[in-house]
Design an enzyme around this catalytic site. Structure first.
Site, PDB file in Angstrom:
ATOM      1  CE  LYS A 169      12.042  79.849  18.938  1.00  0.00           C
ATOM      2  NZ  LYS A 169      12.024  81.322  19.171  1.00  0.00           N
TER       3      LYS A 169
ATOM      4  CE1 TYR B  85      14.204  82.564  14.023  1.00  0.00           C
ATOM      5  CE2 TYR B  85      16.097  81.247  14.677  1.00  0.00           C
ATOM      6  CZ  TYR B  85      14.776  81.636  14.866  1.00  0.00           C
ATOM      7  OH  TYR B  85      14.042  81.087  15.884  1.00  0.00           O
TER       8      TYR B  85
ATOM      9  NE  ARG C 293       3.603  83.580  13.152  1.00  0.00           N
ATOM     10  CZ  ARG C 293       4.837  84.073  13.264  1.00  0.00           C
ATOM     11  NH1 ARG C 293       5.883  83.267  13.410  1.00  0.00           N
ATOM     12  NH2 ARG C 293       5.047  85.363  13.250  1.00  0.00           N
TER      13      ARG C 293
ATOM     14  CB  THR D  62       7.538  87.612  19.044  1.00  0.00           C
ATOM     15  OG1 THR D  62       7.172  87.464  17.672  1.00  0.00           O
ATOM     16  CG2 THR D  62       9.005  87.331  19.219  1.00  0.00           C
TER      17      THR D  62
ATOM     18  NE  ARG E  43       6.427  82.030  20.442  1.00  0.00           N
ATOM     19  CZ  ARG E  43       6.673  82.597  19.274  1.00  0.00           C
ATOM     20  NH1 ARG E  43       5.926  83.606  18.847  1.00  0.00           N
ATOM     21  NH2 ARG E  43       7.666  82.164  18.525  1.00  0.00           N
TER      22      ARG E  43
ATOM     23  CG  ASN F  32       9.689  82.758  21.643  1.00  0.00           C
ATOM     24  OD1 ASN F  32      10.433  81.825  21.344  1.00  0.00           O
ATOM     25  ND2 ASN F  32       9.500  83.799  20.860  1.00  0.00           N
TER      26      ASN F  32
ATOM     27  CG  HIS G 132      10.466  78.918  14.169  1.00  0.00           C
ATOM     28  ND1 HIS G 132      10.592  80.220  13.772  1.00  0.00           N
ATOM     29  CD2 HIS G 132      10.217  78.192  13.046  1.00  0.00           C
ATOM     30  CE1 HIS G 132      10.438  80.283  12.458  1.00  0.00           C
ATOM     31  NE2 HIS G 132      10.206  79.061  11.988  1.00  0.00           N
TER      32      HIS G 132
ATOM     33  CD  GLU H 225      10.748  78.811   8.620  1.00  0.00           C
ATOM     34  OE1 GLU H 225      11.063  79.945   8.997  1.00  0.00           O
ATOM     35  OE2 GLU H 225       9.769  78.200   9.096  1.00  0.00           O
TER      36      GLU H 225
HETATM   37  P1  ADP Z   1       8.586  84.787  15.814  1.00  0.00           P
HETATM   38  O1  ADP Z   1       9.365  83.635  16.409  1.00  0.00           O
HETATM   39  O2  ADP Z   1       7.389  85.109  16.629  1.00  0.00           O
HETATM   40  O3  ADP Z   1       8.300  84.632  14.350  1.00  0.00           O
HETATM   41  P2  ADP Z   1      10.662  86.693  15.033  1.00  0.00           P
HETATM   42  O4  ADP Z   1      10.785  85.969  13.744  1.00  0.00           O
HETATM   43  O5  ADP Z   1      10.416  88.166  14.977  1.00  0.00           O
HETATM   44  O6  ADP Z   1       9.528  86.080  15.976  1.00  0.00           O
HETATM   45  O7  ADP Z   1      11.985  86.465  15.909  1.00  0.00           O
HETATM   46  C1  ADP Z   1      12.565  85.194  15.983  1.00  0.00           C
HETATM   47  C2  ADP Z   1      12.935  84.872  17.418  1.00  0.00           C
HETATM   48  O8  ADP Z   1      13.962  85.762  17.860  1.00  0.00           O
HETATM   49  C3  ADP Z   1      11.811  85.059  18.430  1.00  0.00           C
HETATM   50  O9  ADP Z   1      10.953  83.947  18.516  1.00  0.00           O
HETATM   51  C4  ADP Z   1      12.588  85.271  19.710  1.00  0.00           C
HETATM   52  O10 ADP Z   1      13.032  84.054  20.285  1.00  0.00           O
HETATM   53  C5  ADP Z   1      13.806  86.038  19.240  1.00  0.00           C
HETATM   54  N1  ADP Z   1      13.697  87.504  19.354  1.00  0.00           N
HETATM   55  C6  ADP Z   1      13.006  88.339  18.547  1.00  0.00           C
HETATM   56  N2  ADP Z   1      13.188  89.645  18.895  1.00  0.00           N
HETATM   57  C7  ADP Z   1      14.018  89.624  19.948  1.00  0.00           C
HETATM   58  C8  ADP Z   1      14.603  90.635  20.774  1.00  0.00           C
HETATM   59  N3  ADP Z   1      14.370  91.933  20.564  1.00  0.00           N
HETATM   60  N4  ADP Z   1      15.416  90.258  21.795  1.00  0.00           N
HETATM   61  C9  ADP Z   1      15.685  88.975  21.998  1.00  0.00           C
HETATM   62  N5  ADP Z   1      15.180  87.960  21.260  1.00  0.00           N
HETATM   63  C10 ADP Z   1      14.359  88.264  20.256  1.00  0.00           C
HETATM   64 MG    MG Z   2       9.582  84.597  12.646  1.00  0.00          MG
END
Ligand code: ADP
Ligand code: MG
Length: 198
Positions: free
Chosen positions: A11, A51, A116, A122, A133, A153, A156, A167
């Site tokens: 990112k 997303y 992962r 996350t 992370r 973080n 992705h 994706e």
């Molecule tokens: P991951 O990236 O671990 O698969 P998710 O798909 O749940 O996580 O969410 C996508 C991205 O959205 C996360 O990596 C993070 O950057 C952001 N994110 C998720 N939940 C929140 C939140 N409550 N507040 C702010 N950013 C968030």
């Molecule tokens: Mg995700």
């Protein structure tokens, strides 16, 4: 199984923190093979597409957020998971278009789950030590919510094989994914190891 593919984005924060090499190194040194890579500045439309590939994502991201607050004994700032999903998507659109990102495809045994595991949970504050992370950044749901922004973080990574395939198809043309052999695949996957000794 040996040709399973997963999709990763470094990112904008990962690029700005000069962690491109470090992140690729951690993923690559497991034996996973880089089969596609490019740097782009995505636009908001594209990030929304990315997303919302999984129609359930908005709900899931909301539930995950609310659960994380409760586990820490904190009151979540919202109760409706879908509302959270919409807010997070808006924040992600801003974050993910703020600068260049590195998109890549890695291939190898159990690629999706392995990546992962290496990436970690996350929320950097809660992700395990030893993960990307957990080791390289310090953000939390709480601060991200107070500041009204996406959690920073660094990476992705696809959550399932199905998500990975969708994706990859969104981010890469088929001809951008290179089919090639790596010498190390002999020691990783060869059953008899009968080609080492002269
Ligand atoms: P991951 O990236 O671990 O698969 P998710 O798909 O749940 O996580 O969410 C996508 C991205 O959205 C996360 O990596 C993070 O950057 C952001 N994110 C998720 N939940 C929140 C939140 N409550 N507040 C702010 N950013 C968030
Ligand atoms: Mg995700």
């Amino acid at each position: 199984m040996k040709t399973e593919k997963t999709f990763i984005i470094i990112k904008p924060d990962g690029v700005q923190r000069s962690l491109i090499g470090e992140i690729i190194q951690r993923l690559e040194r497991t034996g996973l093979k880089l089969v596609a890579v490019k740097m782009i500045v995505p636009d908001e439309n594209f990030i929304e597409k990315h997303y919302t590939i999984d129609p359930e994502w908005k709900g899931t991201v909301g539930e995950k957020t609310i659960k994380s607050y409760r586990e820490k004994g904190l009151k979540p700032p919202y109760d409706d998971p879908h509302k959270v999903g919409n807010i997070v998507l808006g924040n992600l659109k801003k974050f993910m278009t703020s600068g260049p990102v590195i998109a890549m495809v890695l291939q190898g045994l159990h690629a999706v789950k392995l990546v992962r595991k290496l990436v970690g949970g996350t929320e950097p504050f809660a992700s395990d030590v030893g993960t990307i992370r957990g080791d390289f950044v310090l953000d939390s749901y709480q601060l991200a919510d107070i500041d009204g922004r996406a959690i920073r973080n660094l990476v992705h990574a696809s959550g399932s094989i199905e998500e990975a395939n969708k994706e990859i198809a969104l981010w890469f043309k088929p001809e951008e994914i290179i089919n090639y052999r790596l010498i190390q695949e002999r020691i990783l996957y060869d059953v008899n190891l009968d080609e080492i000794l002269e």
